[in-house]
Design a protein around this motif. Structure first.
Motif, PDB file in Angstrom:
ATOM      1  N   VAL A 194       0.848  -1.203   0.000  1.00 38.01           N
ATOM      2  CA  VAL A 194       0.000   0.000   0.000  1.00 38.01           C
ATOM      3  C   VAL A 194       0.879   1.247   0.000  1.00 38.01           C
ATOM      4  O   VAL A 194       0.592   2.228  -0.703  1.00 38.01           O
ATOM      5  CB  VAL A 194      -0.965  -0.012   1.206  1.00 38.01           C
ATOM      6  N   LEU A 195       1.965   1.220   0.761  1.00 32.22           N
ATOM      7  CA  LEU A 195       2.882   2.357   0.776  1.00 32.22           C
ATOM      8  C   LEU A 195       3.524   2.556  -0.595  1.00 32.22           C
ATOM      9  O   LEU A 195       3.691   3.696  -1.051  1.00 32.22           O
ATOM     10  CB  LEU A 195       3.948   2.157   1.847  1.00 32.22           C
ATOM     11  N   GLY A 196       3.866   1.470  -1.264  1.00 30.93           N
ATOM     12  CA  GLY A 196       4.401   1.562  -2.622  1.00 30.93           C
ATOM     13  C   GLY A 196       3.386   2.156  -3.588  1.00 30.93           C
ATOM     14  O   GLY A 196       3.736   2.967  -4.454  1.00 30.93           O
ATOM     15  N   CYS A 197       2.133   1.758  -3.442  1.00 28.20           N
ATOM     16  CA  CYS A 197       1.075   2.338  -4.294  1.00 28.20           C
ATOM     17  C   CYS A 197       0.885   3.820  -3.995  1.00 28.20           C
ATOM     18  O   CYS A 197       0.654   4.612  -4.914  1.00 28.20           O
ATOM     19  CB  CYS A 197      -0.230   1.581  -4.105  1.00 28.20           C
ATOM     20  N   ALA A 198       0.978   4.192  -2.722  1.00 28.67           N
ATOM     21  CA  ALA A 198       0.876   5.614  -2.371  1.00 28.67           C
ATOM     22  C   ALA A 198       2.034   6.399  -2.973  1.00 28.67           C
ATOM     23  O   ALA A 198       1.841   7.506  -3.482  1.00 28.67           O
ATOM     24  CB  ALA A 198       0.850   5.782  -0.855  1.00 28.67           C
ATOM     25  N   LEU A 199       3.214   5.819  -2.951  1.00 30.06           N
ATOM     26  CA  LEU A 199       4.366   6.474  -3.551  1.00 30.06           C
ATOM     27  C   LEU A 199       4.185   6.617  -5.063  1.00 30.06           C
ATOM     28  O   LEU A 199       4.456   7.688  -5.626  1.00 30.06           O
ATOM     29  CB  LEU A 199       5.632   5.682  -3.234  1.00 30.06           C
ATOM     30  N   GLY A 200       3.713   5.565  -5.711  1.00 31.16           N
ATOM     31  CA  GLY A 200       3.444   5.641  -7.144  1.00 31.16           C
ATOM     32  C   GLY A 200       2.368   6.667  -7.462  1.00 31.16           C
ATOM     33  O   GLY A 200       2.466   7.413  -8.441  1.00 31.16           O
ATOM     34  N   TRP A 201       1.316   6.705  -6.650  1.00 30.79           N
ATOM     35  CA  TRP A 201       0.219   7.645  -6.869  1.00 30.79           C
ATOM     36  C   TRP A 201       0.708   9.088  -6.742  1.00 30.79           C
ATOM     37  O   TRP A 201       0.340   9.948  -7.541  1.00 30.79           O
ATOM     38  CB  TRP A 201      -0.896   7.380  -5.862  1.00 30.79           C
TER      39      TRP A 201
ATOM     40  N   VAL B 164       5.613   8.886   7.212  1.00 29.27           N
ATOM     41  CA  VAL B 164       5.398   7.441   7.272  1.00 29.27           C
ATOM     42  C   VAL B 164       6.689   6.692   6.948  1.00 29.27           C
ATOM     43  O   VAL B 164       7.048   5.716   7.615  1.00 29.27           O
ATOM     44  CB  VAL B 164       4.252   7.012   6.330  1.00 29.27           C
ATOM     45  N   LEU B 165       7.413   7.138   5.943  1.00 29.63           N
ATOM     46  CA  LEU B 165       8.674   6.471   5.595  1.00 29.63           C
ATOM     47  C   LEU B 165       9.694   6.602   6.722  1.00 29.63           C
ATOM     48  O   LEU B 165      10.424   5.643   7.016  1.00 29.63           O
ATOM     49  CB  LEU B 165       9.234   7.050   4.290  1.00 29.63           C
ATOM     50  N   LEU B 166       9.763   7.756   7.370  1.00 23.78           N
ATOM     51  CA  LEU B 166      10.669   7.929   8.503  1.00 23.78           C
ATOM     52  C   LEU B 166      10.301   7.023   9.676  1.00 23.78           C
ATOM     53  O   LEU B 166      11.157   6.405  10.297  1.00 23.78           O
ATOM     54  CB  LEU B 166      10.690   9.390   8.952  1.00 23.78           C
ATOM     55  N   VAL B 167       9.003   6.956   9.984  1.00 21.81           N
ATOM     56  CA  VAL B 167       8.561   6.105  11.093  1.00 21.81           C
ATOM     57  C   VAL B 167       8.845   4.635  10.787  1.00 21.81           C
ATOM     58  O   VAL B 167       9.330   3.897  11.664  1.00 21.81           O
ATOM     59  CB  VAL B 167       7.057   6.341  11.386  1.00 21.81           C
ATOM     60  N   LEU B 168       8.584   4.190   9.580  1.00 22.31           N
ATOM     61  CA  LEU B 168       8.864   2.797   9.218  1.00 22.31           C
ATOM     62  C   LEU B 168      10.359   2.509   9.272  1.00 22.31           C
ATOM     63  O   LEU B 168      10.774   1.438   9.743  1.00 22.31           O
ATOM     64  CB  LEU B 168       8.322   2.477   7.829  1.00 22.31           C
TER      65      LEU B 168
END
Length: 152
Positions: A102-109, A133-137
């Motif tokens: 889902v994070l990858g799809c958000a990045l693509g979007w 979100v990327l920092l927290v992950l």
């Protein structure tokens, strides 16, 4: 009717959300009681994927119906973080993989659509939400790196 709404019936309402959450909760109960509910492991993974994708579709429809398209990327990023956190708490690899997808799809979007269509303030907010979100992950992976390797 939720996945392919043929009628003009609303799909964003509380009973649909409850059914999706109950499906995921029942799967968790079946995993905790394998003697009583003997399901093969691929079925558990398939139920998580179906439930997770249904929640993602519900969230997307909710944001588009109640808000605007400018909040879609931020809501997907928050949802990905929630899935990832649930995967760590429940020690379920499928939740973590689904959260990363889902994070990858958000990045693509955000790269394909948001950069070109959104106003400047919404573009900034989308990138900030995704960055947080990327920092927290990244922080979670670094802090719990040894435990995550044990769980994999």
């Amino acid at each position: 009717m939720f996945w392919l709404p043929l009628l003009e019936a609303p799909t964003v309402y509380l009973p649909n959300l409850l059914v999706i959450l109950i499906l995921l909760a029942q799967r968790q109960v079946a995993r905790r009681l394998p003697d009583r509910y003997p399901f093969p492991p691929p079925l558990h993974g398939a139920i998580i994927v179906i439930g997770g994708l249904s929640l993602w579709l519900f969230l997307s429809r909710f944001v588009l119906e109640k808000g605007s398209e400018s909040y879609l990327t931020a809501s997907w990023s928050a949802f990905a973080l929630a899935l990832f956190s649930v995967g760590i708490v429940l020690r379920e690899r499928v939740y973590r993989w689904l959260g990363l997808a889902v994070l990858g799809c958000a990045l693509g979007w955000i790269i394909i659509f948001d950069v070109w269509k959104l106003e400047t303030i919404y573009r900034i907010l989308s990138f900030m939400a995704l960055g947080i979100v990327l920092l927290v992950l990244g922080f979670i992976y670094n802090k719990f790196q040894e435990k995550i390797k044990e769980w994999l």
